[in-house]
Design a protein around this motif. Structure first.
Motif, PDB file in Angstrom:
ATOM      1  N   PRO A  23       0.828  -1.203   0.000  1.00  0.00           N
ATOM      2  CA  PRO A  23       0.000   0.000   0.000  1.00  0.00           C
ATOM      3  C   PRO A  23       0.864   1.257   0.000  1.00  0.00           C
ATOM      4  CG  PRO A  23      -0.805  -1.575   1.624  1.00  0.00           C
ATOM      5  CD  PRO A  23       0.530  -2.081   1.149  1.00  0.00           C
ATOM      6  N   ARG A  24       0.445   2.276  -0.756  1.00  0.00           N
ATOM      7  CA  ARG A  24       1.230   3.494  -0.891  1.00  0.00           C
ATOM      8  C   ARG A  24       0.582   4.651  -0.145  1.00  0.00           C
ATOM      9  NH1 ARG A  24       1.560   0.709  -5.425  1.00  0.00           N
ATOM     10  NH2 ARG A  24       3.595   0.335  -6.320  1.00  0.00           N
ATOM     11  N   GLN A  25       1.280   5.157   0.846  1.00  0.00           N
ATOM     12  CA  GLN A  25       0.898   6.359   1.558  1.00  0.00           C
ATOM     13  C   GLN A  25      -0.554   6.303   2.060  1.00  0.00           C
ATOM     14  OE1 GLN A  25       1.784   9.548  -1.154  1.00  0.00           O
ATOM     15  NE2 GLN A  25       3.970   9.413  -0.785  1.00  0.00           N
ATOM     16  N   ARG A  26      -1.001   5.156   2.458  1.00  0.00           N
ATOM     17  CA  ARG A  26      -2.322   5.047   3.042  1.00  0.00           C
ATOM     18  C   ARG A  26      -2.326   3.848   3.967  1.00  0.00           C
ATOM     19  NH1 ARG A  26      -3.188   2.952  -2.197  1.00  0.00           N
ATOM     20  NH2 ARG A  26      -3.966   0.810  -2.188  1.00  0.00           N
ATOM     21  N   ALA A  27      -3.138   3.927   4.987  1.00  0.00           N
ATOM     22  CA  ALA A  27      -3.225   2.829   5.938  1.00  0.00           C
ATOM     23  C   ALA A  27      -3.929   1.654   5.281  1.00  0.00           C
ATOM     24  CB  ALA A  27      -3.991   3.284   7.178  1.00  0.00           C
ATOM     25  N   PRO A  28      -3.378   0.446   5.400  1.00  0.00           N
ATOM     26  CA  PRO A  28      -4.041  -0.717   4.803  1.00  0.00           C
ATOM     27  C   PRO A  28      -5.381  -0.985   5.474  1.00  0.00           C
ATOM     28  CG  PRO A  28      -2.231  -1.402   6.234  1.00  0.00           C
ATOM     29  CD  PRO A  28      -2.137   0.090   6.107  1.00  0.00           C
ATOM     30  N   ARG A  29      -6.339  -1.414   4.687  1.00  0.00           N
ATOM     31  CA  ARG A  29      -7.662  -1.728   5.217  1.00  0.00           C
ATOM     32  C   ARG A  29      -7.836  -3.238   5.302  1.00  0.00           C
ATOM     33  NH1 ARG A  29     -10.775   2.524   6.061  1.00  0.00           N
ATOM     34  NH2 ARG A  29     -10.094   4.508   5.151  1.00  0.00           N
ATOM     35  N   ILE A  30      -8.527  -3.643   6.322  1.00  0.00           N
ATOM     36  CA  ILE A  30      -8.710  -5.069   6.596  1.00  0.00           C
ATOM     37  C   ILE A  30      -9.710  -5.658   5.612  1.00  0.00           C
ATOM     38  CG2 ILE A  30      -9.474  -6.731   8.340  1.00  0.00           C
ATOM     39  CD1 ILE A  30      -8.664  -4.566  10.446  1.00  0.00           C
ATOM     40  N   VAL A  50      -4.257  -3.629  17.679  1.00  0.00           N
ATOM     41  CA  VAL A  50      -4.620  -4.480  16.537  1.00  0.00           C
ATOM     42  C   VAL A  50      -3.434  -4.548  15.586  1.00  0.00           C
ATOM     43  CG1 VAL A  50      -6.112  -4.753  14.524  1.00  0.00           C
ATOM     44  CG2 VAL A  50      -7.085  -3.971  16.692  1.00  0.00           C
ATOM     45  N   VAL A  51      -3.033  -5.751  15.231  1.00  0.00           N
ATOM     46  CA  VAL A  51      -1.941  -5.954  14.284  1.00  0.00           C
ATOM     47  C   VAL A  51      -2.460  -6.786  13.110  1.00  0.00           C
ATOM     48  CG1 VAL A  51       0.341  -6.964  13.903  1.00  0.00           C
ATOM     49  CG2 VAL A  51      -0.189  -5.871  16.098  1.00  0.00           C
ATOM     50  N   ILE A  52      -2.236  -6.277  11.900  1.00  0.00           N
ATOM     51  CA  ILE A  52      -2.558  -7.054  10.701  1.00  0.00           C
ATOM     52  C   ILE A  52      -1.346  -7.923  10.390  1.00  0.00           C
ATOM     53  CG2 ILE A  52      -3.248  -6.967   8.270  1.00  0.00           C
ATOM     54  CD1 ILE A  52      -4.390  -4.190   8.777  1.00  0.00           C
ATOM     55  N   ASP A  53      -1.419  -9.189  10.776  1.00  0.00           N
ATOM     56  CA  ASP A  53      -0.278 -10.090  10.614  1.00  0.00           C
ATOM     57  C   ASP A  53      -0.037 -10.461   9.159  1.00  0.00           C
ATOM     58  OD1 ASP A  53       0.294 -10.379  13.444  1.00  0.00           O
ATOM     59  OD2 ASP A  53      -1.563 -11.528  13.558  1.00  0.00           O
ATOM     60  N   GLU A  54      -1.109 -10.616   8.419  1.00  0.00           N
ATOM     61  CA  GLU A  54      -0.988 -10.994   7.004  1.00  0.00           C
ATOM     62  C   GLU A  54      -2.185 -10.448   6.248  1.00  0.00           C
ATOM     63  OE1 GLU A  54      -0.850 -14.990   4.173  1.00  0.00           O
ATOM     64  OE2 GLU A  54      -0.384 -15.136   6.311  1.00  0.00           O
ATOM     65  N   ALA A  55      -1.921  -9.612   5.247  1.00  0.00           N
ATOM     66  CA  ALA A  55      -2.997  -9.037   4.434  1.00  0.00           C
ATOM     67  C   ALA A  55      -3.176  -9.880   3.183  1.00  0.00           C
ATOM     68  CB  ALA A  55      -2.682  -7.595   4.080  1.00  0.00           C
ATOM     69  N   VAL A  56      -4.195 -10.715   3.212  1.00  0.00           N
ATOM     70  CA  VAL A  56      -4.468 -11.582   2.068  1.00  0.00           C
ATOM     71  C   VAL A  56      -5.261 -10.832   1.016  1.00  0.00           C
ATOM     72  CG1 VAL A  56      -5.576 -13.728   1.337  1.00  0.00           C
ATOM     73  CG2 VAL A  56      -4.418 -13.602   3.547  1.00  0.00           C
ATOM     74  N   SER A  57      -6.143  -9.953   1.458  1.00  0.00           N
ATOM     75  CA  SER A  57      -6.979  -9.195   0.529  1.00  0.00           C
ATOM     76  C   SER A  57      -6.169  -8.079  -0.126  1.00  0.00           C
ATOM     77  CB  SER A  57      -8.190  -8.609   1.252  1.00  0.00           C
ATOM     78  OG  SER A  57      -7.764  -7.728   2.268  1.00  0.00           O
ATOM     79  N   GLN A  58      -6.670  -7.593  -1.258  1.00  0.00           N
ATOM     80  CA  GLN A  58      -6.007  -6.545  -2.005  1.00  0.00           C
ATOM     81  C   GLN A  58      -7.040  -5.504  -2.412  1.00  0.00           C
ATOM     82  OE1 GLN A  58      -3.204  -8.621  -4.997  1.00  0.00           O
ATOM     83  NE2 GLN A  58      -4.902 -10.035  -4.722  1.00  0.00           N
ATOM     84  N   GLN A  59      -6.586  -4.269  -2.595  1.00  0.00           N
ATOM     85  CA  GLN A  59      -7.469  -3.213  -3.053  1.00  0.00           C
ATOM     86  C   GLN A  59      -7.262  -2.962  -4.537  1.00  0.00           C
ATOM     87  OE1 GLN A  59      -6.716   0.139  -0.421  1.00  0.00           O
ATOM     88  NE2 GLN A  59      -8.543  -0.353   0.753  1.00  0.00           N
ATOM     89  N   VAL A  60      -8.350  -2.965  -5.288  1.00  0.00           N
ATOM     90  CA  VAL A  60      -8.322  -2.700  -6.722  1.00  0.00           C
ATOM     91  C   VAL A  60      -9.317  -1.586  -7.020  1.00  0.00           C
ATOM     92  CG1 VAL A  60      -8.806  -3.646  -9.016  1.00  0.00           C
ATOM     93  CG2 VAL A  60      -7.653  -5.058  -7.311  1.00  0.00           C
ATOM     94  N   LYS A 114      -5.206 -11.995   8.342  1.00  0.00           N
ATOM     95  CA  LYS A 114      -4.901 -12.547   9.664  1.00  0.00           C
ATOM     96  C   LYS A 114      -4.598 -11.405  10.630  1.00  0.00           C
ATOM     97  CE  LYS A 114      -3.222 -16.939   7.820  1.00  0.00           C
ATOM     98  NZ  LYS A 114      -2.084 -17.899   7.730  1.00  0.00           N
ATOM     99  N   LEU A 115      -5.295 -11.409  11.767  1.00  0.00           N
ATOM    100  CA  LEU A 115      -5.164 -10.345  12.749  1.00  0.00           C
ATOM    101  C   LEU A 115      -4.768 -10.889  14.114  1.00  0.00           C
ATOM    102  CD1 LEU A 115      -8.522  -8.403  12.104  1.00  0.00           C
ATOM    103  CD2 LEU A 115      -6.349  -8.135  10.893  1.00  0.00           C
ATOM    104  N   THR A 116      -4.152 -10.012  14.912  1.00  0.00           N
ATOM    105  CA  THR A 116      -3.961 -10.284  16.339  1.00  0.00           C
ATOM    106  C   THR A 116      -4.504  -9.089  17.103  1.00  0.00           C
ATOM    107  OG1 THR A 116      -1.975 -11.648  16.020  1.00  0.00           O
ATOM    108  CG2 THR A 116      -2.315 -10.689  18.202  1.00  0.00           C
ATOM    109  N   VAL A 117      -5.455  -9.359  17.991  1.00  0.00           N
ATOM    110  CA  VAL A 117      -6.055  -8.318  18.820  1.00  0.00           C
ATOM    111  C   VAL A 117      -5.678  -8.590  20.263  1.00  0.00           C
ATOM    112  CG1 VAL A 117      -8.217  -7.270  19.627  1.00  0.00           C
ATOM    113  CG2 VAL A 117      -7.979  -7.982  17.235  1.00  0.00           C
ATOM    114  N   SER A 118      -5.183  -7.571  20.958  1.00  0.00           N
ATOM    115  CA  SER A 118      -4.801  -7.727  22.361  1.00  0.00           C
ATOM    116  C   SER A 118      -5.301  -6.535  23.167  1.00  0.00           C
ATOM    117  CB  SER A 118      -3.286  -7.870  22.512  1.00  0.00           C
ATOM    118  OG  SER A 118      -2.618  -6.736  21.980  1.00  0.00           O
TER     119      SER A 118
END
Length: 237
Positions: free
Chosen positions: A52-59, A124-134, A64-68
């Protein structure tokens, strides 16, 4: 009305090129263009291109997430967003997370956990972003930015956006893509793809798909002259 539509499409092409520091009006020079890939196999973006370029990745779904929650280890949850875009957590149950940034999800979860924990400090940590934005725009039913998961093709991407409109130019579908740091453009014929006369090309995260129409035919003329043949990718200078 036609002037408004034409202005919108000129903006689309300009923005697509601006992502890679192109000029405000693309300078398409076929004699200077460098062929990056010929035939049916299209160049895929590198890992750096796909980031992702200059923007926060969206879930998105299947990320895969880790919430604590600080000081409450029993609430720590690592898991995968399900196909419906929800994430299951202790106490609060299934939480809609698709389309949110990690910061937005933190704010949401703080409110939810506040019913059980005093002043919860959520991480909240996004451990692995499987989805993509198009980005899909132009003559489609529902233009917009879409989350896609797994392997996606041009036909599937068009279907996600509701399909082509009645005035769509099926032979002038453009994909803007960054490959190895270089901005590229390709032209595709949906009639040939649907008729199995051409391969349905892969679509990757950060691709911009623009579908032409009768009202903006002249605006696409300059853009596609640098890629006059199906499945030829050219560097935009």
């Amino acid at each position: 009305m036609e002037a408004v539509i034409n202005a919108r499409f000129l903006t689309l092409i300009t923005l697509a090129c601006a992502v890679s520091a192109c000029a405000s009006k693309p300078n398409f020079k076929p004699e200077l263009a460098t062929v990056a890939q010929v035939a049916d196999t299209l160049p895929a973006p590198t890992a750096a291109d796909a980031a992702p370029r200059q923007r926060a990745p969206r879930i998105g779904a299947f990320d895969k997430l880790t919430v604590s929650v600080f000081g409450v280890p029993e609430l720590t949850t690592a898991g995968t967003v399900d196909a419906s875009g929800t994430f299951n957590l202790p106490l609060v149950g299934a939480v809609p997370v698709e389309g949110l940034t990690s910061a937005e999800l933190v704010a949401d979860l703080r409110q939810r956990f506040a019913r059980y924990v005093r002043d919860p400090q959520v991480n909240v940590v996004i451990d692995e972003a499987v989805s993509q934005q198009v980005t899909i725009d132009g003559s489609v039913t529902r233009p917009g930015v879409y989350q896609v998961s797994g392997e996606t093709t041009l036909m599937r991407a068009i279907a996600i956006s509701g399909g082509l409109t009645d005035d769509a130019l099926k032979r002038e579908v453009l994909i803007f893509r960054t490959v190895d740091g270089k901005r590229m453009i390709a032209r595709f014929d949906m009639n040939a793809i649907r008729g199995a006369r051409a391969e349905d090309p892969a679509v990757f995260g950060n691709d911009v798909i623009v579908v032409g129409s009768d009202s903006n035919r002249s605006l696409f003329k300059d853009a596609i002259q640098a890629a006059p043949l199906l499945s030829l990718f050219y560097i935009l200078r």
